[in-house]
Structure formats: structure tokens, C-alpha cells
Design an enzyme around this catalytic site. Structure first.
Site, PDB file in Angstrom:
ATOM      1  N   VAL A 149      37.771  47.909  48.360  1.00 45.32           N
ATOM      2  CA  VAL A 149      36.458  48.534  48.307  1.00 45.32           C
ATOM      3  C   VAL A 149      36.394  49.619  49.382  1.00 45.32           C
ATOM      4  CG1 VAL A 149      33.987  48.143  48.489  1.00 45.32           C
ATOM      5  CG2 VAL A 149      35.453  46.363  47.558  1.00 45.32           C
ATOM      6  N   GLY A 180      41.015  44.083  44.021  1.00 50.56           N
ATOM      7  CA  GLY A 180      41.142  45.453  44.454  1.00 50.56           C
ATOM      8  C   GLY A 180      40.447  45.697  45.775  1.00 50.56           C
ATOM      9  N   ASP A 205      29.625  31.934  39.944  1.00 55.86           N
ATOM     10  CA  ASP A 205      30.145  31.913  41.308  1.00 55.86           C
ATOM     11  C   ASP A 205      29.027  32.125  42.330  1.00 55.86           C
ATOM     12  OD1 ASP A 205      32.122  31.549  43.182  1.00 55.86           O
ATOM     13  OD2 ASP A 205      32.869  33.603  43.108  1.00 55.86           O
ATOM     14  N   LYS A 220      34.558  50.243  44.350  1.00 59.29           N
ATOM     15  CA  LYS A 220      35.609  49.235  44.231  1.00 59.29           C
ATOM     16  C   LYS A 220      36.658  49.750  43.267  1.00 59.29           C
ATOM     17  CE  LYS A 220      36.061  44.256  43.591  1.00 59.29           C
ATOM     18  NZ  LYS A 220      35.286  43.020  43.445  1.00 59.29           N
ATOM     19  N   GLY A 255      39.454  42.650  48.074  1.00 55.44           N
ATOM     20  CA  GLY A 255      39.207  41.427  47.328  1.00 55.44           C
ATOM     21  C   GLY A 255      40.362  41.110  46.408  1.00 55.44           C
ATOM     22  N   ALA A 256      40.166  40.087  45.652  1.00 52.44           N
ATOM     23  CA  ALA A 256      41.220  39.617  44.772  1.00 52.44           C
ATOM     24  C   ALA A 256      41.618  40.696  43.775  1.00 52.44           C
ATOM     25  CB  ALA A 256      40.751  38.384  44.046  1.00 52.44           C
ATOM     26  N   GLY A 273      36.890  46.581  52.637  1.00 58.29           N
ATOM     27  CA  GLY A 273      37.319  45.211  52.407  1.00 58.29           C
ATOM     28  C   GLY A 273      38.281  45.182  51.256  1.00 58.29           C
TER      29      GLY A 273
END
Ligand SMILES: *[C@@H]1O[C@H](CO)[C@@H](O)[C@H](O)[C@H]1NC(C)=O
Ligand SMILES: *[C@@H]1O[C@H](CO)[C@@H](O)[C@H](O)[C@H]1NC(C)=O
Ligand SMILES: *[C@@H]1O[C@H](CO)[C@@H](O)[C@H](O)[C@H]1NC(C)=O
Ligand SMILES: *[C@@H]1O[C@H](CO)[C@@H](O)[C@H](O)[C@H]1NC(C)=O
Ligand SMILES: *[C@@H]1O[C@H](CO)[C@@H](O)[C@H](O)[C@H]1NC(C)=O
Ligand SMILES: *[C@@H]1O[C@H](CO)[C@@H](O)[C@H](O)[C@H]1NC(C)=O
Ligand SMILES: *[C@@H]1O[C@H](CO)[C@@H](O)[C@H](O)[C@H]1NC(C)=O
Ligand SMILES: *[C@@H]1O[C@H](CO)[C@@H](O)[C@H](O)[C@H]1NC(C)=O
Ligand SMILES: *[C@@H]1O[C@H](CO)[C@@H](O)[C@H](O)[C@H]1NC(C)=O
Ligand SMILES: *[C@@H]1O[C@H](CO)[C@@H](O)[C@H](O)[C@H]1NC(C)=O
Ligand SMILES: *[C@@H]1O[C@H](CO)[C@@H](O)[C@H](O)[C@H]1NC(C)=O
Ligand SMILES: *[C@@H]1O[C@H](CO)[C@@H](O)[C@H](O)[C@H]1NC(C)=O
Length: 793
Positions: free
Chosen positions: A518, A516, A628, A534, A513-514, A511
Site C-alpha cells: 500500500v 500487495g 473478517d 493498494k 499486506g498479504a 504497509g
């Protein structure tokens, strides 16, 4: 006195009719009317009113009362707008229950539920009242005391009477607006869904303690009296000669109460005209600007604006903002949805150039602000909105700049608004759709490392997401030789090379993400010891010290409902973090996926998350605010134990500190109101987010879902509050048998959730208290009315 006259009328009229009305105005026991093409009906003696079936569409009939002698055959009362009767349905007068409406198969659609004995006949009176009476002409039931949306001359409303608007001009289902003579004596207009508190009215007579009866008298005046019949308030006030005009007063589907007259001459072509009066009609005089409630959507639903029409009755019209389309194409009053993907909140691709601002003059959404700046230029205001992913509309006036978020409520276009609204619209929405798909794909992977939506000012803390599955602690470090073990925290440091090996050269991307990507990796000699690594993007953080401090603090967290940090890599440019493999994915997929998880599992997950948060807030060495909490950040292991993950936004508190100020971070829909108010942030922001999560766990639905068919359910927390308030909690778990059987627990969770989403952080319980309430260790007090539901979305 007026009521005395009415009383006499009610008794006298049937008496007068009794002589010869059999053919016209009388239905005797056992008699029935059938819904067919003949529009089967029963006329009043004068022939002016009819009771019976009206055809509303192909094979769909409405049981109603209407003006028979005019071309429009205007309906003034109806019963089954929500459940139209098919061809061949019939309404029958039965001895024990009065009128019963059944379809051809015998299914009951409606009944008068008469609670009296001695019923002899039913009659359509010349006043427009339909009565059920005994042989001695005692009135046992009548339509006048059960109004729908219309009242007629000689009709009166007593305390607690409700007049409810229909859904749209031709749809007789229940609409959003209500006209009620409250038991406290105040006559009010309000829009659902809103908690039933006085302050939510958009119009009121302010006669609390005095108002007693609303009368529509024969000279065509609608007014409120006190207990002694003294006039308190004229609602509509011009005298109308009843002999020449038919009259009606109606709460229309647009939320406005209007009085209409129609010439009685049979072939008049003038139709219904609204009675204009200097005093008050229509009520309210401009609904577009009189709706200013914190709760609810306004006159036109979310993301729209209201304008006053220029026709004779000034009917309000609803419009979508540019870039938005109607939620229900058949009803403009139901609000609008954004027609483009929202701006990414990802710092690294701000998308600022993907949006333009469309100007609108004199248009405002006064209840949707989240930020105000003074002494600014319009240019500054534009840039500020474009750069802020939460900003849907900027409003500029008198050198002040307001930012507004969706859902926008109470929109209106009116010369009184002034200023300039700048509506943010995506230039090209195909690009963002593609991104959406890609995100979806990555979520399909079994190993879930959830992307965090990171906002400004939280870069440094994002680096402490070094979490490795605890159970893999005992693993064999054959391939991964520890370079160094941080004695203080128990976390391990890895070299870049080691992690490169573990992931086979960052081969399998799981995946992105914002901050970096994974990758899947294997630790130790066993092929089954999966982890996720990650790789953070170029180091943009604050000081190294800060990084280390954060990592070491998180490393000390040790709780079965938190993913624990075991190691990280901090080498030159490289910052890498290791996550555990969570075989059952994220709670978001679990909850909003195709098969609904069991009720007991959901309750257990709620407890897991509460315990994890409680630990973070109060028990671990350094107090941590997660910032979050949302279903995407709760991961489930093979035995479905919930673990809080992604501390990317977490904010650490100093030992003696309980509040902090910081920029907005977190995810739309789960943010506590104080994020938008320049208020200090405390651990109560997590409590708020947990409250939203809890509501989602109860209902298996996302909090804010514009797709919801029922407008009242768009913002689920509003809906949940309403259901709790009116005692219909069962409705929340309607199709969920397991939960329905455990309704006590459902109610308990609902009450806890309502505590957690209080607007005032001080009112919200701590996570520790919340956990105790969930576990049943302490009683859950009755939650207060939350005052600001939609603010946080
Ligand atoms: C209706 O019929 C009942 C029973 O036949 C009779 O007693 C009553 O007077 C009638 N009423 C009217 C208004 O005709
Ligand atoms: C029945 O009522 C509908 C709607 O008012 C009207 O369109 C239709 O012509 C009526 N049918 C008859 C047979 O009167
Ligand atoms: C019927 O009326 C009686 C007396 O007014 C009342 O006690 C009873 O609760 C009512 N029953 C129903 C089902 O409303
Ligand atoms: C009236 O509106 C409601 C709510 O949208 C809808 O469910 C119903 O089908 C509509 N009825 C008719 C006859 O169109
Ligand atoms: C109706 O009410 C108005 C205002 O109270 C009053 O002036 C008028 O006389 C009333 N008409 C009748 C027929 O009671
Ligand atoms: C109704 O219309 C007819 C023909 O259009 C006309 O002769 C008659 O006078 C009208 N009746 C009334 C009461 O206006
Ligand atoms: C965005 O794309 C959709 C589908 O491609 C289209 O229907 C819609 O009109 C577009 N919206 C805007 C604001 O261009
Ligand atoms: C919109 O996006 C598509 C796909 O990325 C691209 O092919 C097209 O050129 C873009 N159009 C504009 C006007 O930017
Ligand atoms: C994941 O995606 C693949 C291919 O797109 C699909 O075959 C599979 O069913 C998906 N799995 C889940 C759990 O959605
Ligand atoms: C959880 O994961 C295990 C192992 O992958 C699997 O057997 C089980 O079906 C999953 N349970 C759910 C509810 O998805
Ligand atoms: C925390 O404690 C330190 C040292 O005791 C003190 O200097 C600081 O002002 C305190 N901070 C707060 C927010 O109380
Ligand atoms: C309670 O409120 C909900 C949501 O507004 C509504 O759907 C439901 O019909 C209400 N129930 C009663 C009994 O009023």
C-alpha cells in the site's frame, strides 16, 4: 443417626473441655495471637490440633489449623492463602465479629464475620474443629462448616458446601478445582473456569434429587447420605482404625480427592499414605482421562498433556508439548505457550517448509479437533497439517486424520489413546520474529491500511477492496482525469499511469499486506487530499467477470460506517485499489494501545460497527458477508467514527441466498465455530466475530491472550461468561472508572456479546437485531449458556 451423634459431639466436646482447657484450647474475648517467629498458636486439649499462624515464607503467615503432633504439621484449614499476613499481624477475638485478622497497620485481612450475639470464647477442639461459642457453650461459628480443601473425621458437608483445592502444594491461594455438594443433591468435582452446569463435572455421584449430606465418620469412611441418613454413595470406603491413625480427606491441588492416613506414633517415619480402596479412591481414578469437557482446559491447562504418575498416590504430572514452554514456571498445571511464531496464513508465503512434525504416541487432545478426514494415509495427514496454518497438531489413527488447533485442551498421554500425534513445530523461529517486527513497524504509520490475512479460495474477492474516502468525492480531479465512470456503480476507473502519478511512482510504502503493498498518494491539487493506493500482486484470480461483479456490488455500498469504493484500476496485469486516509488508525491500536479510550467512545464504536454490518448484511443491494471482522479491520477517521474496512475476504450472496459454503477464511480468534465444521456459512459468522469484538471493546483486551496472569482469563469470553453468570460483571471493567459507573450498560453489552457468540448460528441475533439491542430500542433477553467457547480459537 450418624448426624445425631455428630450433633451431640459438637455440643458435648466444648463442655468436656471447659474444665481445664483454658491454658490450651481457649481464647477469651479480647485475647489474640500474634504472627511472629514463635509460630504462635493455640492447642487443642489433646495437643493433636493447633490453631494459629504458620510461617509460609519471609514475613508471610497463614492463619490455619494443623496436625500438631506429626512432623509434617499438615495444614487442614486456612483462611488467608490469597493474602498472607506480615510479621506482627494478629488475630483477635472480638465481641461483635468474632475472629478478626489484621496486619500491624490495622488493615483487616480476614474476619469470621460472626452474625450472632453472646460470643464468649473460642476453642480448638480435639476433632480439629475450631469453634466460637457463647458462655453457655452454644456453638456460634465453626471451621468445620467452612472447609477449605480438607475434611476430617466427624466433619460433614451439607447442601451447597464447597471444598476448594489450593493453587499448588505450598501455595494456599484458591486453585482451579472444586468439590461441591450441589443443592440439587449431586456431589460433583469440577474445574473452573467453567459455567456452573452439571454437565461440566469431571466426576459426579449422580445422586441428583437424593444426595443430602456428606459424612466423614469416625471409622474413616466418607459417604453420601440422603435426607433420612440412608447411605447413597461411598466416596472412600475402607474402615480405618481411628485410634492408631490420623486421617484426612483432601481435594488436592491436582484436582484429585484423596483420603490419607498417618500413624499416630510420634516418631513414625512413614508419613501420610493414601488409602487405596477397591471402590473408588482416588476420586477420580485417573484425572488425566476423566477430563473431557468442551469448556475449560483439562487437568493441565492449555497446550499441555497429563500423565499419571507412578508414585504411591499416582499424582498426575503435566508436560508441555515439544516447542511449548510453561506459562507459569512455578506451576506446571497452569498450561503452556507456543514458543515460536505461528505459521503465516498468507497464501503467497505458505512457510510449509519452515515446520516439522514431532511424533508422540498415545497422546491426545480429544476436544480440540476442527477437521476430520477418513481413509487417508499418514503421509497425507502430515502434508495436510503442514499446509494448514490453523493446524497445530495432527492426529492419525486407523486411517483417519484429525486436525487440531490451539489452544489445545484436555491433553493426556495414556495407553488408551493409541494413534500417533504429530506436533507442528517451527524449525527456525528467528526468521518469523523478524517478520513480526516488520509488521509492527508498518502499523505505526498513521495511514492505516490493514493487512488482511487471506486464506485459500478467496483470492478473487480480495480484489474488491477498492475503497476511497467518501468525503473526497467532491475533490478536484485536476490531475486525475477520469477515464471512465461506471454508470451502474458510481465507481471510477483509473489508468495505471494516473495512480503512478498520484503516488509519485509508488514512492512511500505505508504497509505490506498479504496481497500487495500500500502506498501513500495525493488526489487532486490539494496536498492534503491523501489516499492510499493498494497495488495487488500478480493477477491470480478467477474470471474477469467475477472481479467486475464483485467490484460493482461493493461500489454500491454507501454507508457512513463503511469505507466506500470509488474507483479501481484494471489494466493489463495491473490491479490497483484506492483507500481513504484514516487519520486515527485502526481500532486495534486504539483499543490495545497505551491509553485506554473512553468508555463512551467504545460504546459508540460498537454501535458504528454494528450499523455498518447491519447495512452490509441486510440493506445494500447485494447482501455481503464481511468474513473478517476484527479490530484491525475497523478504521477510525479524524472524528473517531468507526468504518469497516478491508473487504478482502468478503463473500457476496446472491439476492435470494442466505447461506454459502466456502473454505476457511478469517482470522484466528474471531472465527465462528461453523468455519471448522463444514457447515454452510451465513452472515451469522460476522455476528460471531462482532461478539468477540464487543467483548474486546468492553474489556480493552484481546480475546485470547496467553499472557494473562490469571488462567481463568486466558480465553476472555469464558471469563466474561463466568463473570456474567456469577453476577460480577463489574470485575470486567475493574480499573475503568467510567465504565464502572455505567455498569448497567456494561451488563447490557455483555449480554449482547454472549448472544452473538452462541455456538449455534441460529441462536445468534441478526446484526439488525444486535444494533437495536445496542441502541436500547429492544430489550436484551437473558443469554443462554454458550456450550463451546474455546472452539473458535
Ligand atoms: C473459655 O473461657 C470462657 C470464659 O472465661 C469460659 O466460660 C469457658 O468455659 C472456657 N471454655 C473452655 C473450653 O475452656
Ligand atoms: C514455624 O513454622 C515453619 C513452617 O512450618 C518452620 O519452618 C519453622 O521452623 C517454625 N518456627 C518455629 C520457631 O517453630
Ligand atoms: C444475620 O442473621 C440474621 C438471622 O439469622 C439474618 O437475618 C441476617 O441477614 C444476617 N446478617 C448478615 C449480615 O448475614
Ligand atoms: C500463589 O499463587 C498465586 C497465583 O499464581 C500468586 O498470585 C501468589 O503470589 C502465590 N502466593 C505465594 C505465596 O507464592
Ligand atoms: C461409618 O460408616 C460406615 C458406613 O456407613 C459404617 O459401617 C460405620 O459403622 C460407621 N462408623 C461409625 C463410627 O459411625
Ligand atoms: C521412638 O524412637 C525412639 C528412638 O528412635 C525409640 O526408642 C522409641 O521406641 C520410638 N517410639 C515409638 C513409639 O516407636
Ligand atoms: C524460539 O526462539 C526463542 C528466542 O530466540 C527461544 O527462546 C526458543 O527456544 C525458540 N523456540 C524453539 C522452538 O526453537
Ligand atoms: C535461521 O534463521 C536465521 C535468520 O534468518 C538464519 O541466519 C539461519 O541460518 C537460520 N537457520 C536455519 C537452521 O535455517
Ligand atoms: C513510530 O515509530 C517511530 C520510529 O520508530 C517512533 O519515533 C514513533 O514514536 C512511533 N509512533 C507511534 C505512534 O508509535
Ligand atoms: C485523531 O486524529 C486527530 C487528527 O490527526 C488527532 O488530532 C487526534 O488527537 C486523534 N485522536 C485520537 C484519540 O487519537
Ligand atoms: C435463486 O433464484 C434463482 C432464480 O430465481 C434460482 O434459479 C435459484 O435456484 C435461487 N437460489 C436459491 C439458493 O434459492
Ligand atoms: C465470578 O467469576 C469470576 C471469573 O471466573 C471470578 O474471578 C470471580 O471471583 C467470581 N466472583 C464471585 C463472586 O464468585
Amino acid at each position: 443417626m450418624a448426624s445425631a451423634i455428630l450433633g451431640i459431639l459438637l455440643v458435648l466436646v466444648p463442655l468436656l473441655l471447659s474444665a481445664e482447657a483454658q491454658a490450651r484450647g481457649n481464647l477469651t474475648l479480647g485475647n489474640s495471637l500474634t504472627a511472629n517467629d514463635q509460630n504462635s498458636s493455640l492447642l487443642s486439649l489433646s495437643g493433636e490440633f493447633a490453631f494459629g499462624f504458620r510461617k509460609m515464607g519471609q514475613g508471610a503467615h497463614l492463619l490455619a489449623i494443623w496436625f500438631e503432633m506429626i512432623e509434617e504439621k499438615t495444614i487442614v484449614w486456612s483462611v488467608n492463602g490469597d493474602d498472607l499476613a506480615p510479621e506482627g499481624s494478629k488475630v483477635q477475638l472480638t465481641a461483635n465479629r468474632g475472629l478478626v485478622l489484621t496486619d500491624p497497620r490495622g488493615r483487616e485481612l480476614w474476619s469470621s464475620n460472626l452474625n450472632a450475639t453472646g460470643l464468649a470464647y473460642a476453642a480448638m477442639l480435639d476433632t480439629g474443629n475450631f469453634i466460637l461459642a457463647s458462655a453457655s457453650h452454644v456453638n456460634l461459628w465453626d471451621s468445620f462448616s467452612r472447609p477449605t480443601d480438607t475434611i476430617l473425621p466427624t466433619q460433614q458437608l451439607d447442601l451447597d458446601a464447597v471444598v476448594r483445592a489450593r493453587y499448588s502444594e505450598m501455595n494456599y491461594s484458591n486453585g482451579r478445582f472444586i468439590f461441591r455438594l450441589q443443592t440439587d443433591g449431586n456431589l460433583v468435582l469440577y474445574a473452573t473456569p467453567t459455567p456452573l452446569v452439571v454437565s461440566d463435572a469431571y466426576w459426579a455421584t449422580g445422586t441428583r434429587g437424593n444426595g443430602f449430606r456428606l459424612i466423614f465418620n469416625q471409622s474413616g469412611q466418607v459417604y453420601l447420605t440422603d435426607r433420612n441418613g440412608k447411605l447413597l454413595n461411598k466416596v472412600t470406603s475402607d474402615e480405618v482404625p481411628t485410634s492408631v491413625f490420623y486421617q484426612r480427606a483432601i481435594l488436592e491441588y491436582d484436582g484429585v480427592f484423596r483420603q490419607y492416613i498417618h500413624p499416630k506414633m510420634a516418631n513414625s517415619s512413614s508419613g501420610w499414605a493414601m488409602v487405596w480402596s477397591m471402590v473408588s479412591s482416588p476420586v477420580p481414578s485417573n484425572i488425566c482421562t476423566s477430563m473431557n469437557r468442551d469448556t475449560g482446559t483439562g487437568a493441565c491447562g492449555f497446550n499441555s498433556y497429563c500423565t499419571r504418575g507412578d508414585d504411591q498416590i499416582q499424582r498426575p504430572r503435566c508436560h508441555c508439548l515439544p516447542g511449548y514452554t510453561l506459562l507459569d514456571s512455578t506451576n506446571e498445571m497452569n498450561g503452556c505457550r507456543q514458543d515460536f511464531a505461528p505459521q503465516s496464513c498468507d497464501e503467497s508465503k505458505p512457510e510449509t517448509d519452515q515446520f516439522v512434525l514431532r511424533e508422540m504416541l498415545n497422546t491426545g487432545w480429544p476436544m480440540s479437533n476442527y477437521e476430520r478426514s477418513e481413509s487417508q494415509t499418514e503421509h497425507w495427514c502430515r502434508q495436510a497439517c503442514l499446509a494448514d496454518c490453523f493446524c497445530a497438531v495432527a492426529f492419525f489413527k486407523d486411517r483417519k486424520c484429525w486436525k487440531k488447533r490451539t489452544p489445545l485442551s484436555n491433553g493426556r498421554m495414556d495407553p488408551g489413546v493409541g494413534g500417533k500425534a504429530l506436533v507442528k513445530v517451527r524449525i527456525n523461529n528467528s526468521t518469523s520474529k523478524a517478520t513480526g517486527n516488520r509488521q509492527k513497524k508498518s502499523k505505526n504509520l498513521t495511514l492505516m491500511i490493514i493487512e488482511s490475512v487471506l486464506l485459500s479460495s478467496c483470492v478473487f474477492v480480495s480484489l474488491l477492496t477498492c475503497v476511497i474516502y467518501r468525503s473526497s468525492r467532491s475533490r478536484d480531479y485536476k490531475f486525475l482525469q477520469p477515464v471512465q465512470i461506471n454508470q451502474a456503480t458510481g465507481t471510477r476507473t483509473y489508468t495505471y499511469w494516473e495512480l503512478q502519478e498520484a503516488t509519485d511512482g509508488f514512492k512511500e510504502e505505508l504497509g505490506r499486506g498479504a496481497f500487495g503493498a500500500v502506498y501513500k498518494g495525493v488526489l487532486g491539487s490539494k496536498d492534503t487530499n491523501f489516499v492510499a493506493v493498494k497495488v495487488l500482486m500478480a493477477w491470480t484470480g478467477e474470471s474477469e467477470k467475477e472481479f467486475e461483479r464483485e467490484v460493482s456490488a461493493t461500489g454500491q455500498t454507501n454507508h457512513k460506517n463503511l469505507m466506500q469504493l470509488l474507483g479501481f484500476c484494471n489494466e493489463g496485469q495491473h490491479r490497483l485499489l484506492v483507500y481513504e486516509f484514516m487519520s486515527n488508525g485502526s481500532l486495534a491500536d486504539f483499543l490495545f494501545g497505551s491509553s485506554r479510550p473512553s468508555w463512551y467512545k467504545r460504546v459508540e464504536i460498537a454501535c458504528d460497527v454494528a450499523r455498518g454490518l447491519s447495512y452490509l448484511h441486510e440493506e445494500c443491494t447485494r447482501h455481503i458477508i464481511h468474513c473478517d471482522i476484527k479490530p484491525q479491520n475497523i478504521l477510525l477517521d479524524g472524528s473517531l467514527t468507526a468504518k469497516i474496512s478491508d473487504f478482502g475476504l468478503a463473500k457476496l450472496l446472491m439476492a435470494n441466498q442466505t447461506r454459502t459454503t466456502t473454505g476457511v477464511r478469517g482470522t484466528r480468534g474471531y472465527l465462528a465455530p461453523e468455519w471448522f465444521r463444514n457447515m454452510p456459512i451465513s452472515s451469522k459468522v460476522d455476528v460471531y466475530s462482532f461478539g468477540i469484538l464487543l467483548v474486546e471493546l468492553i474489556c480493552c483486551r484481546k480475546n485470547y491472550e496467553l499472557k494473562a496472569e490469571i488462567e481463568a482469563q486466558i480465553v476472555m469470553v469464558d471469563w466474561v461468561y463466568n463473570c456474567y453468570h456469577n453476577g460480577s460483571v463489574l470485575q470486567l471493567v475493574e480499573s475503568d472508572e467510567e465504565a464502572s459507573r455505567d455498569i448497567k450498560m456494561v451488563k447490557r453489552l455483555v449480554m449482547i456479546a454472549l448472544w452473538c457468540i452462541q455456538e449455534d448460528p441460529a441462536l445468534r441475533p441478526t446484526m439488525k437485531k444486535t444494533t437495536q439491542m445496542l441502541e436500547g430500542a429492544v430489550e436484551v433477553p437473558v443469554p443462554p449458556v454458550p456450550s463451546f467457547f474455546t472452539t473458535s480459537i
